[in-house]
Design a protein around this motif. Structure first.
Motif, PDB file in Angstrom:
ATOM      1  N   ALA A   1       0.857  -1.185   0.000  1.00  0.00           N
ATOM      2  CA  ALA A   1       0.000   0.000   0.000  1.00  0.00           C
ATOM      3  C   ALA A   1       0.894   1.237   0.000  1.00  0.00           C
ATOM      4  CB  ALA A   1      -0.895   0.007   1.235  1.00  0.00           C
ATOM      5  N   PHE A   2       0.481   2.241  -0.761  1.00  0.00           N
ATOM      6  CA  PHE A   2       1.237   3.489  -0.852  1.00  0.00           C
ATOM      7  C   PHE A   2       0.260   4.619  -1.125  1.00  0.00           C
ATOM      8  CE2 PHE A   2       3.361   6.800  -3.264  1.00  0.00           C
ATOM      9  CZ  PHE A   2       4.488   7.036  -2.492  1.00  0.00           C
ATOM     10  N   GLY A   3       0.330   5.674  -0.338  1.00  0.00           N
ATOM     11  CA  GLY A   3      -0.539   6.823  -0.569  1.00  0.00           C
ATOM     12  C   GLY A   3      -0.648   7.685   0.661  1.00  0.00           C
ATOM     13  N   THR A   4      -1.857   8.233   0.886  1.00  0.00           N
ATOM     14  CA  THR A   4      -2.078   9.081   2.056  1.00  0.00           C
ATOM     15  C   THR A   4      -3.351   8.669   2.781  1.00  0.00           C
ATOM     16  OG1 THR A   4      -3.284  10.730   0.758  1.00  0.00           O
ATOM     17  CG2 THR A   4      -0.930  11.121   1.081  1.00  0.00           C
ATOM     18  N   TRP A   5      -3.305   8.775   4.095  1.00  0.00           N
ATOM     19  CA  TRP A   5      -4.471   8.567   4.959  1.00  0.00           C
ATOM     20  C   TRP A   5      -4.686   9.865   5.724  1.00  0.00           C
ATOM     21  CZ3 TRP A   5      -8.510   5.573   5.789  1.00  0.00           C
ATOM     22  CH2 TRP A   5      -9.209   5.719   6.985  1.00  0.00           C
ATOM     23  N   LYS A   6      -5.749  10.580   5.393  1.00  0.00           N
ATOM     24  CA  LYS A   6      -6.075  11.860   6.028  1.00  0.00           C
ATOM     25  C   LYS A   6      -4.861  12.784   6.063  1.00  0.00           C
ATOM     26  CE  LYS A   6      -9.914   9.959   8.530  1.00  0.00           C
ATOM     27  NZ  LYS A   6     -10.623   9.815   9.785  1.00  0.00           N
ATOM     28  N   GLY A   7      -4.156  12.827   4.932  1.00  0.00           N
ATOM     29  CA  GLY A   7      -3.023  13.720   4.782  1.00  0.00           C
ATOM     30  C   GLY A   7      -1.689  13.167   5.263  1.00  0.00           C
TER      31      GLY A   7
END
Length: 124
Positions: free
Chosen positions: A93-99
């Motif tokens: 998983a790669f990305g953003t969670w609530k910024g």
């Protein structure tokens, strides 16, 4: 060395390219990928608040992540039975969670275990 369908920059580009709806500065958009022992790969984008993206069960996956405050290491597993077959699945998983930046990778013993142990996040 393991092969993942997404490398970080590709995941970021795909995540940004797949956004639908309004973009919020503290939003949630996570590129998820799997690769199993048979060479089968899968990749989706999960967006939360509101649930969407290309994940087939976005609402459930977002609920699982919300319960763990976006930490894939703390997701509550689903109550389901899986076989003891060993057919490893690499998940990332790669990305953003609530910024906040999210990066996660692990190997599950099989696809059922990937679904169960990730609370449905890797159920695609």
């Amino acid at each position: 060395m393991a092969f993942f369908p997404f490398e970080p920059l590709t995941a970021c580009a795909l995540t940004l390219a797949c956004l639908s709806g309004p973009v919020h500065p503290a939003g949630t958009s996570i590129a998820l990928s799997t690769l199993d022992a048979g060479g089968r790969s899968g990749a989706v984008v999960l967006q939360c608040d509101p649930a969407g993206g290309t994940h087939p069960e976005a609402k459930g996956a977002c609920a699982a992540l919300t319960g763990a405050d976006g930490d894939l290491n703390r997701v509550s597993p689903k109550n389901m039975s899986c076989t003891l077959e060993y057919a490893p699945v690499e998940a990332r998983a790669f990305g953003t969670w609530k910024g906040t930046q999210v990066e996660f990778s692990t190997t599950y013993p099989n696809r059922c275990a990937a679904d169960a142990h990730s609370g449905g996040v890797f159920a695609f």
